[in-house]
Design an enzyme around this catalytic site. Structure first.
Site: not given
Ligand code: ADP
Length: 468
Positions: A241, A317, A351, A448
């Site tokens: 994804k 990560e 990161c 961060e």
């Molecule tokens: P940021 O806040 O920097 O956008 P995220 O950690 O939210 O970083 O996003 C990193 C990845 O995690 C993206 O592919 C996002 O769609 C996915 N993501 C965000 N929320 C969820 C969730 N609840 N479960 C699984 N994947 C998620």
């Protein structure tokens, strides 16, 4: 605190510190008064390098690439989402829509996992020789290089990073990373463990099965390579994804991977949102292993969803707030440049950004003054233009979050010596920002920011401490 500095100092010393005789007391005093002049007012909120202002006013350069793939990639075919829904992916330079992309959700994750399961249980990928898998990955690396210009342009368009960085560093690193893992495919050895008595103990390394992978938006292609490369080399099948902000480049290169000979169903790419498609992947009972790169908060959710479903193993990560330490015997000019790159690289969206700059009190004033000058010189503008060092932030949400952190730095009493505001009036450009006089307890020193904001803290130590 002292212990933290010492520990961090020893790890960073070898990487960043370049020795030079300490500045004379006279020059340090001179720099201090210069700093006081800058710090006293803390009024550089609207000070921007002329290049930045000019860059933001220009018309966006038209990327030399066509968006070819916007559907989900399931079982070797590009298909619409089961719901028929799409979502827009935006150009961070303007906030305008580049393309509408199929919006995957749990039903699409089900379809993708079923395809990956079939490909793993019945398909040729885990059964072919490791050398054949290696050759598919090597052909993929060649195709990435052949299409490097389009791939890099797509990445810059969807993400906002400079074309110089995407084309000059990242796409070559993606090809190299894929070749690296291709090389591993036929070098994964088992081992024979010594056993008591007349027993033969053998350890075999086998593919895990269906790997669920979730990647972020800051290095979409590199994250694709880091995740997909090792999983495929080992004979796993994958449901990936992508981040909702940057779905385009993964679809493009996934198509190349099929052109290189990847069998259908081995790699499935689902675009979509975290709480829907992402969460469905994490909770899926048919996924054997998860790999996630993203924010710490989301990592906690991912781990919980994995635990509450089938206890699948998870690799995380996550974020960071890494120190960059400048001792009093450093070459200040070089340290300023390195510290600048450590935090501002990729619009500060790393990161591992060196986002807490600790500077010894003896070189502090000079360092702050020079860091300010360097930030004001940083060229902000259209990431497709030659000579630009900093493009826009990824989206409005991150843009606003960064500006809230800047406000919190000002409110908590740090001295804003450069930047602090947006650049221009469209897109998500932010001035390279420098705070001095930051303290450990301030939010800007603890959390961060993930943006172009340097936080400089002063420390003192006595030389005796490093011999403890
Ligand atoms: P940021 O806040 O920097 O956008 P995220 O950690 O939210 O970083 O996003 C990193 C990845 O995690 C993206 O592919 C996002 O769609 C996915 N993501 C965000 N929320 C969820 C969730 N609840 N479960 C699984 N994947 C998620």
């Amino acid at each position: 605190m002292a212990a933290t500095v010492r520990r961090a100092a020893s790890s960073v010393l070898s990487r960043f510190l370049l020795t030079k005789p300490s500045p004379s007391p006279a020059s340090a005093a001179g720099n201090k008064s210069a700093l006081l002049g800058a710090g006293a007012a803390a009024l550089h909120r609207f000070s921007t390098a002329p290049a930045s202002a000019a860059a933001a006013a220009e018309e966006p350069i038209q990327p030399a690439v066509e968006v070819k793939h916007t559907q989900l990639l399931i079982n070797g075919n590009f298909v619409d989402a089961a719901s028929g829904k799409t979502f827009p992916t935006l150009d961070p330079r303007t906030g305008e829509v580049i393309a509408r992309v199929a919006e995957g959700d749990s039903e699409d994750i089900d379809r993708a996992v079923a395809a990956a399961r079939r490909a793993f249980d019945e398909g040729p990928w885990p059964r072919m020789t490791a050398y054949e898998r290696c050759r598919v990955l090597l052909r993929f690396a060649d195709l990435i290089e052949r299409h490097a210009e389009e791939v890099a342009a797509l990445e810059t368009w969807d993400n906002g990073k400079t074309l110089a960085q995407a084309a000059g560093a990242e796409v070559p690193m993606v090809a190299r990373c894929v070749r690296y893992y291709a090389g591993w495919a036929d070098k994964i050895h088992g081992l024979v463990a010594p056993a008591d008595g007349a027993h033969h103990v053998q350890v075999l390394h086998e593919p895990v099965g269906v790997a669920g992978q979730i990647i972020p938006w800051n290095f979409p292609l590199l994250m694709f390579a880091w995740k997909v490369g090792p999983a495929l080399a080992c004979g796993n099948t994958v449901v990936l994804k992508t981040a909702e902000q940057t779905p385009l480049s993964a679809l493009y290169v996934a198509n190349l991977l099929h052109e290189a000979g990847l069998p259908e169903g081995v790699l499935n790419v689902v675009s979509g949102f975290g709480p829907t498609a992402g969460a469905a992947l994490c909770s899926h009972m048919g996924v054997d292993k998860l790999a996630f790169t993203g924010s710490t908060g989301t990592g906690q959710i991912v781990l919980e969803l994995a635990a509450r479903s089938n206890l699948k193993p998870v690799t995380l990560e996550l974020g960071g707030k890494s120190p960059f330490i400048v001792m009093d015997d450093a070459d200040v000019d070089q340290a300023v440049e390195l510290a600048h790159q450590a935090v501002f690289f990729n619009q500060g969206q790393c990161c591992c950004a060196g986002s807490r700059t600790f500077v010894h009190e003896r070189v502090y004033d000079e360092f702050v003054e020079k860091s300010k000058a360097r930030a004001l010189k940083r060229v902000v503008g259209d990431p497709f233009r030659d000579g630009v060092e900093q493009g826009p932030q990824i989206d409005g949400e991150q843009f606003n979050k960064i500006l809230r952190y800047v406000q919190s730095g000002v409110d908590s009493g740090a001295t804003l010596v450069a930047g602090g505001d947006r650049v221009g009036d469209r897109g998500f450009y932010i001035q390279p920002t420098v705070f001095a006089d930051a303290k450990d307890e301030m939010k800007i020193a603890r959390e961060e920011i993930f943006g172009p904001v340097q936080t400089i803290l002063k420390f003192r130590y006595t030389r005796r401490m490093i011999f403890f």
